[in-house]
Scaffold this motif. Sequence first.
Motif, PDB file in Angstrom:
ATOM      1  N   HIS A  58       0.828  -1.215   0.000  1.00 20.51           N
ATOM      2  CA  HIS A  58       0.000   0.000   0.000  1.00 20.51           C
ATOM      3  C   HIS A  58       0.863   1.265   0.000  1.00 20.51           C
ATOM      4  CE1 HIS A  58      -3.861   1.968   1.869  1.00 20.51           C
ATOM      5  NE2 HIS A  58      -3.225   2.812   1.068  1.00 20.51           N
ATOM      6  N   HIS A  60       1.534   5.239  -2.065  1.00 22.91           N
ATOM      7  CA  HIS A  60       1.117   6.284  -3.019  1.00 22.91           C
ATOM      8  C   HIS A  60       2.348   7.149  -3.290  1.00 22.91           C
ATOM      9  CE1 HIS A  60      -3.141   5.369  -2.176  1.00 22.91           C
ATOM     10  NE2 HIS A  60      -2.801   5.315  -0.912  1.00 22.91           N
ATOM     11  N   LYS A 150      -8.762  -1.336  -6.910  1.00 20.85           N
ATOM     12  CA  LYS A 150      -9.061  -0.560  -5.697  1.00 20.85           C
ATOM     13  C   LYS A 150     -10.289   0.312  -5.906  1.00 20.85           C
ATOM     14  CE  LYS A 150      -8.028   2.076  -1.877  1.00 20.85           C
ATOM     15  NZ  LYS A 150      -6.826   2.887  -1.718  1.00 20.85           N
ATOM     16  N   HIS A 239      -6.044  -0.324   5.261  1.00 22.96           N
ATOM     17  CA  HIS A 239      -5.924   0.530   6.464  1.00 22.96           C
ATOM     18  C   HIS A 239      -7.085   0.474   7.472  1.00 22.96           C
ATOM     19  CE1 HIS A 239      -8.268   3.313   4.066  1.00 22.96           C
ATOM     20  NE2 HIS A 239      -7.275   3.881   3.456  1.00 22.96           N
ATOM     21  N   ASP A 315       0.679   2.741   3.728  1.00 20.33           N
ATOM     22  CA  ASP A 315      -0.144   3.848   3.217  1.00 20.33           C
ATOM     23  C   ASP A 315       0.729   5.088   3.011  1.00 20.33           C
ATOM     24  OD1 ASP A 315      -2.288   5.201   2.208  1.00 20.33           O
ATOM     25  OD2 ASP A 315      -3.436   5.291   4.076  1.00 20.33           O
TER      26      ASP A 315
END
Length: 472
Positions: A58, A60, A150, A239, A315
């Motif tokens: 996970h 970004h 997702k 999460h 995350d």
Amino acid sequence: MKKIIKNGTIVTATDTYRADVCIENGVISGIGMNLSEVDAEVVDATGKYVFPGGIDPHTHLDMPFGGTVTRDDFETGTKAAAFGGTTTIIDFCLTKKGESLSSSLAEWHRKSKEKAVIDYGFHLQIVEMNDKVLNELPEMVEKEGITSFKVFMAYKNQFQADDETLFRTLVAAKELKALVMVHAENGDVIDYLVKKAINEGKTEPIYHALTRPPEVEGEATGRAATLTGLADSQLYVVHVSCAEAARKIAEARNNGINIWGETCPQYLVLDQTYLEKPNFEGAKYVWSPPLREKWNQDILWNAIKTGQLQTIGSDQCSFDFVGQKDLGKDDFSKIPNGGPLIEDRVSILYSEGVAKGRISLNQFVDITSTAAAKLFGLYPKKGTIAVGADADIVIFDPTIERTISVKNHHMAVDYNPFEGLQVTGEPVSVLSRGEFVIRNHQFVGKPGVGEFVKRAKFGERKVDKDVSATLH
Ligand SMILES: [Zn+2]
């Protein structure tokens, strides 16, 4: 050149044992005692653990959000990941309504190709569902190796998809053998609560948490689980932050629904009171879902320990405190969501989990690497120490004491949410497909050597190298 990692203690998700590891042509070619050292570079691992490289499911990196872009891109992000003992990441490829999936995918390949220092894959965001998207999906799975989708149930008027989109994605994923991932929060209710708070002049960071209460996460998690059961599909909840959501997942699992859950280090270590820090400092702790009341931490640790939650994602979504987080100085809803965690994910789990006696060493390897490899079609190429697996290896010293700080982290961002946290244990050296990326705490890797990994379909395993050629 052949390498032999000598005298270390190998730890996998199931076993802990003393043996040496031989590496040839990027893969593990032998495990045993007294391996031939002829023409080999010997790497001493006395007193160290030898773990499979961490897998962060996970991240970004280089992602636009709320009028700005995350500070860490695929170079700084993967470099920091490697320092922390992670050798594979799966990043989220965002898509736009009306645009083809292949053009979004091409953009993510552009962002990463010349920059990544470790291997990586992509999850594909589904923001709408129609014939055009449905027609493109088989190619994404079969040809592009993107076997997870997702869906955001929150971020109204931005990323959020409606229930029809979620349900049709679940149905399509069942057919295509892909895993659906959800950001489970009720975006419609949050939108109402946020507008109401702003109208009442409640603009400080703490209202970020108060307008996204645990109930909206629990409700969305339960709804997604129910729809997954109805579609007889498979779901991964990203999460998980609170008892409400963890309980919905446990309940669905007990009812036979194919559902798995991930939590993140911040929910295990930090709590809602951080959002009340003065001088807008609470903005550093704005994640969605938000940090929760402290008692939730015990529930999450217990869910990890008992296997009700299976993985740990970072995350990773980093924004500077100065110049980015302060976009929300007068309005908490404009604070870019997320924080820098890609580097310390493994360390925090080892220190707070293993060193404090909450989980076993083998559980630690499972939740930071193996479980994600299995769920996301990387196993047994990645996620374990075995003959034929990629030589993605972390040599870890469990005795090193370190203080997490912005002063010594390798992420590009101007603060660290775990500033001052003492952790036990640190990766000393990290190898990706047999080559050092980190050697004795120094970066020796190269941008662009990280490879995009085409992943196997959900529930399937593929081995893409014939290891018999490397075996002796
Ligand atoms: Zn995320």
